[in-house]
Design an enzyme around this catalytic site. Structure first.
Site, PDB file in Angstrom:
ATOM      1  CG  ASP A  12      -3.951 -11.304  -2.689  1.00 21.60           C
ATOM      2  OD1 ASP A  12      -5.202 -11.596  -3.343  1.00 21.60           O
ATOM      3  OD2 ASP A  12      -3.637 -10.305  -2.738  1.00 21.60           O
ATOM      4  NE  ARG A  66      -3.828  -2.260   0.237  1.00 20.44           N
ATOM      5  CZ  ARG A  66      -4.336  -2.885  -0.490  1.00 20.44           C
ATOM      6  NH1 ARG A  66      -4.097  -2.877  -1.930  1.00 20.44           N
ATOM      7  NH2 ARG A  66      -5.239  -3.733  -0.286  1.00 20.44           N
ATOM      8  CG  HIS A  88      -6.452 -10.650 -10.261  1.00 22.40           C
ATOM      9  ND1 HIS A  88      -6.507 -10.534  -9.086  1.00 22.40           N
ATOM     10  CD2 HIS A  88      -7.520 -10.492 -11.060  1.00 22.40           C
ATOM     11  CE1 HIS A  88      -7.920 -10.394  -8.995  1.00 22.40           C
ATOM     12  NE2 HIS A  88      -8.316 -10.115  -9.993  1.00 22.40           N
TER      13      HIS A  88
END
Lengths: 421, 311, 180
Positions: A304, A63, A178
């Protein structure tokens, strides 16, 4: 950094090491391995414990830059070592996205400054992760990426994905996908099945993942690229990967602990800590994932780890963001839920991740960087999310009783985490 | 009422459903008096917290509360992205600060009433959450059916329309199968939810699904039409309303396949010419107005059962 | 709460006889005026039905009948059982200027009658409201008195007066029970 790790069961299946020996670490590297070593350095008594090559979580969202209220490189790194990971690979969907050398360099320097764990950035496949044109992959390799991906998003454009598989070969980089056809999954917030019908929530069908896995495997085969499937979640996808591998394709695959532990039943009370992408699926899918772990179809366990600020997870189910944390529960869940032989566990959490990503390998051999994970396979513990080193609290495993834990983490010879009774 | 909240028919057992219907029938008499009021819920605060527009349901709850002398307050809240920072926990805290005894919530997201119910002391009534449930609608439908048909078991009930997005379909499917009637869900294939064969967990063999309107309507005692919700459809579920009407609209010829004394129900508001032909909507077997009166009675019953006893 | 029988107050003949006496008293007091008998749920209903038959016999005119459930008007609603049961209420239309006789089995604290009066206010302006009870057992908590009383007894706080009517209980009798 110097350290003498004594009396542990040292286990490195890759290098065929399995014995009770001591490890002497000098200046951050393994100097010698043998019995009855002595040295005038700090000691770590690993009696009764397993000493493994340091674990590597290759699918983590840190993040930073951009969403530091959820997590920073510092706190993510602290959570990683608390989970037994010496290293993490950081996905590029930051703000701004890691699609160029400057963001890559920032992540690496910030990690050096503040993270107890090693951070290996994964670069974006496309500029801005928009899925239109290739990002400057070569420049990013210079800056230090170890793989490429557009994760949280798929690359929808088949032609672009083909180019990525071709181009990344120049640098021997894994291309991580993904897998989600955004048109099939549009609006979905959980697995499409009996529960989504009952709960009145829009479903993400398994076909959204399967159609893309199918397409990607063909492209991987025809380009010869190094293809890695992120967070597998369906039976059919596991079967397709199994077949592709049997046919000799250069394919690897990962699974998250929540996908081999929980099913869509976990959503029943609209718990946003059961909302992630790909979603928790049916018991049959969970069974298929466990079969894939057991027979080698799935190579890696990766968390994840997707932290979100507590305010965001308190929204209504369909407005809450996807994702849960996972760094501190991954190893415990792997032990408790899977009951794998230790060598296989180490393979899935250390040797295979290292082999797949573009890193200089570490392990139990003289001259290796001293990155070690110390495990107690029989340690009983309860996960308390409020004690987590992560900034975020979005985990469905709060209060779970687990057996098996990483009780110490050594990075570059430095004991960065310790949890001894 | 033993449970704190009424969030869905799925949670209720058949006896609880019958208790509510019985109480509703008794309280219906109040609406026929010259002074339509009893003092039973005097001093209780009922808040209508509607995140989605609805004049019909909100007014029905308001009337129900006022007939029992409760203080009913209407609060319209926004769920737009403008209020992104605002969480359900703030809503719940505000309710407790206002000392609400009961909150009636309608929300566009499935599960929102559940979250609020966990966080507030007030008793929560779900007035419709996303596509999940609309329990008071199913209860008033059941009351209407029972008053017309004399029973709720052994009937064939066809529910026709957009099942995927319909909370009314789900609540009715739960209620009618629980009480022993056969429910036929009927929709175009694009609007029948995956997993709907497992929709109900008790009396599963009483739930049927079909894409054929003829099959659903043949011999039916009750035909329940769902509103086609254009505002929820952002994709190609069917090509045009003309096509929809042709295959799934209720016309006289389709009504003729049902039992002679079949009743036709609709939660409202109707799209004439889409799910129902105009001449059928105004025909003799339409009980749509009965549903409105049953709605007030059922909501009175629920408020009474929740708030009229030991607090 | 276990109840044991203390003594029997009335047997079947006495029950029937008392109802007839009450009906006759109502007739003589209300000399020819139109009457409305309202039975209070539950046993007031069979009581009022039998009294109505007697009144019809005596006067040739059947009184209007009604049922009143006072559970929506109790002032102690929040102290009763968690599951309040509400029964039918049927009040005939146009009871303005008529004499309404409330009929109940036992007069005790007076709160039931208080609730009944609150209920009747919303139905119109009756000429008079009168009260007929089988048993007045004392211990009033409100200033309420019955106009017609079948039998007046003194009771202890832990006693319960049970009126049994054939239509509801399968027998006609009145028992005084004790709560041990």
């Amino acid at each position: 950094m110097h350290l003498l790790v004594k009396n542990g069961r040292v286990l490195d299946p890759e290098r065929k090491v399995d014995s009770i020996v001591d490890i002497l670490i000098k200046d951050g590297k393994i100097r010698s391995i043998g019995k009855g070593l002595t040295a005038d350095v700090p000691q770590f008594d690993a009696a009764g414990l397993v000493v493994a090559p340091g674990f590597f979580d290759i699918h983590v969202h840190l993040r930073e830059p951009g969403t530091e209220e959820a997590e920073t490189i510092a706190t993510g790194g602290a959570a990683a070592v608390a989970g037994g990971f010496v290293a993490v690979a950081a996905m590029p969907n930051t703000k701004p996205s890691n699609d160029g050398p400057s963001v890559t360099a920032y992540i690496i320097s910030e990690a050096r400054r503040s993270s107890p764990a090693l951070v290996f950035p994964i670069g974006a496949i496309s500029k801005g992760q928009k899925g239109e044109t290739l990002a400057e992959i070569g420049e990013m390799v210079e800056a230090g990426i170890v793989g490429v991906s557009d994760d949280g998003k798929p690359v929808m454009d088949s032609r672009l994905f083909r180019r990525a598989l071709e181009y990344a070969q120049l640098f021997n980089l894994p291309v991580i996908q993904h897998c989600e056809d955004l048109n099939l999954s549009k609006g979905g917030v959980m697995h499409e099945g009996a529960y989504s019908a009952r709960l009145g929530l829009k479903g993400i069908p398994s076909s959204a993942e399967d159609t893309m896995v199918s397409r990607d495997l063909i492209l991987a085969e025809t380009t010869g690229g190094k293809y890695h499937v992120a967070h597998l979640s369906t039976r059919r996808a596991v079967e397709m990967v199994r077949k592709a591998k049997a046919d000799g394709a250069k394919v690897t695959a990962e699974v998250t602990p929540h996908h081999f532990t929980l099913t869509d039943a976990a959503v029943a009370e609209y718990d946003t800590n059961a909302k992630m992408n790909p979603p928790l699926r049916s018991q049959d899918d969970v069974d298929a994932l466990r079969e894939g772990i057991a027979d080698g179809t799935i190579d890696v366990i990766a968390s994840d780890h997707a932290p979100h600020h507590i305010n965001l997870k308190m929204l209504e189910f369909d407005r809450a963001p996807f994702g849960i944390t996972g760094l501190e529960t991954a190893v415990g869940l792997a032990f408790t839920q899977l009951r794998l032989p230790l060598p296989r566990l180490i393979e899935m959490l250390s040797s295979n991740p290292q082999r797949i990503m573009r890193v200089t390998p570490w392990g139990i051999f003289e001259g290796s960087d001293a990155h070690l994970t110390i495990l107690d396979p029989s340690r009983k513990w309860k996960f308390d999310v409020n004690q987590s080193k992560s900034k975020s609290r979005n985990s469905p495993f709060h209060g779970w009783d687990l057996t098996g834990k990483a009780v110490a983490t050594i990075v570059g010879g430095k004991l960065v985490y310790e949890d001894r009774k | 009422m033993k449970r704190k909240d009424l969030l869905g028919i799925q949670d209720l057992d058949p006896q609880e459903i019958l208790d509510i219907l019985g109480t509703a029938e008794t309280l219906q008499e109040i609406s026929t008096r010259p002074i339509k009021k009893v003092p039973t819920l005097r001093g209780k605060t009922v808040i209508n917290l509607f995140f989605e527009a609805s004049t019909r349901t909100r007014t029905s709850f308001e009337i129900a509360g006022k007939r029992l002398s409760a203080d009913v307050v209407n609060v319209t809240a926004a769920t737009s992205s403008v209020s992104k920072g605002e969480t359900l926990i703030d809503t719940a805290r505000t309710l407790d600060a206002m000392a609400a005894d009961c909150v009636v919530i309608r929300h566009g997201s499935s599960g929102a009433p559940h979250t609020i119910a966990r966080l507030t002391k007030a008793r929560v009534i779900n007035a419709g959450d996303g596509a999940h449930e609309h329990p008071t609608q199913a209860l008033l439908d059941a009351l209407t059916i029972r008053q017309r048909k004399g029973r709720l078991d052994g009937l064939k009930v066809a529910i026709i329309g957009d099942i995927t997005h319909s909370r009314v379909a789900r609540s009715n499917a739960h209620l009618l199968t629980k009480l022993g009637s056969h429910v036929w869900l009927c929709s175009p294939p694009t609007l029948m939810p995956v997993g709907s064969c497992d929709l109900v967990t008790t009396n599963r063999e009483f739930l049927h699904r079909t894409y054929s309107m003829e099959e659903a309507v043949s011999g039916a005692d009750v035909i329940m039409l769902l509103r086609v919700q254009f505002e929820r459809m952002d994709e190609s579920f069917f090509p045009s309303t003309r096509e929809y009407f042709r295959c799934y609209g209720l016309t006289r010829s389709k009504v003729a396949l049902a039992k002679e004394d079949a009743i036709i129900m609709h939660p409202g508001p109707m799209n004439r010419g889409v799910e129902i032909a105009t001449d059928v909507a105004d025909g003799p077997y339409s009980v749509i107005l009965d549903q409105v009166s049953a709605g007030v009675a059922v909501r009175m019953a629920i408020l009474f059962l929740m708030l009229g006893g030991q607090s | 709460m276990t109840l044991k029988l203390n003594y029997q107050l009335m047997n079947a003949d006495e029950v029937r006889g008392t109802l007839e006496t009450l009906a006759d008293q109502i007739v003589s007091t209300n000399a020819g005026r139109p009457l409305v008998l309202l039975g209070i749920q539950r046993r007031g209903i069979p009581m009022s039905q039998r009294m109505a038959k007697r009144i019809a016999l005596q006067t040739g005119v059947a009184p209007e009948m009604g049922i009143l459930d006072i559970n929506l008007y109790r002032d102690d609603l929040t102290k009763v059982a968690t599951q309040p049961v509400v029964r039918r209420t049927e009040i005939p239309h146009g009871i303005d200027d008529k004499d309404v006789i409330l009929v109940d089995d036992v007069l005790y604290t007076g709160r039931t009658v208080g609730a009944a009066l609150r209920a009747l206010i919303d139905f119109g302006r009756m000429r008079t409201i009168q009260l007929a009870v089988f048993v007045d057992r004392g211990h009033r908590e409100l200033p309420v008195e019955a106009n017609y009383i079948g039998k007046e007894i003194t009771t202890k706080d832990n006693e319960v007066v049970e009126v049994r009517m054939d239509e509801v209980d399968g027998e006609d009798a009145i028992y005084v029970m004790e709560n041990s």
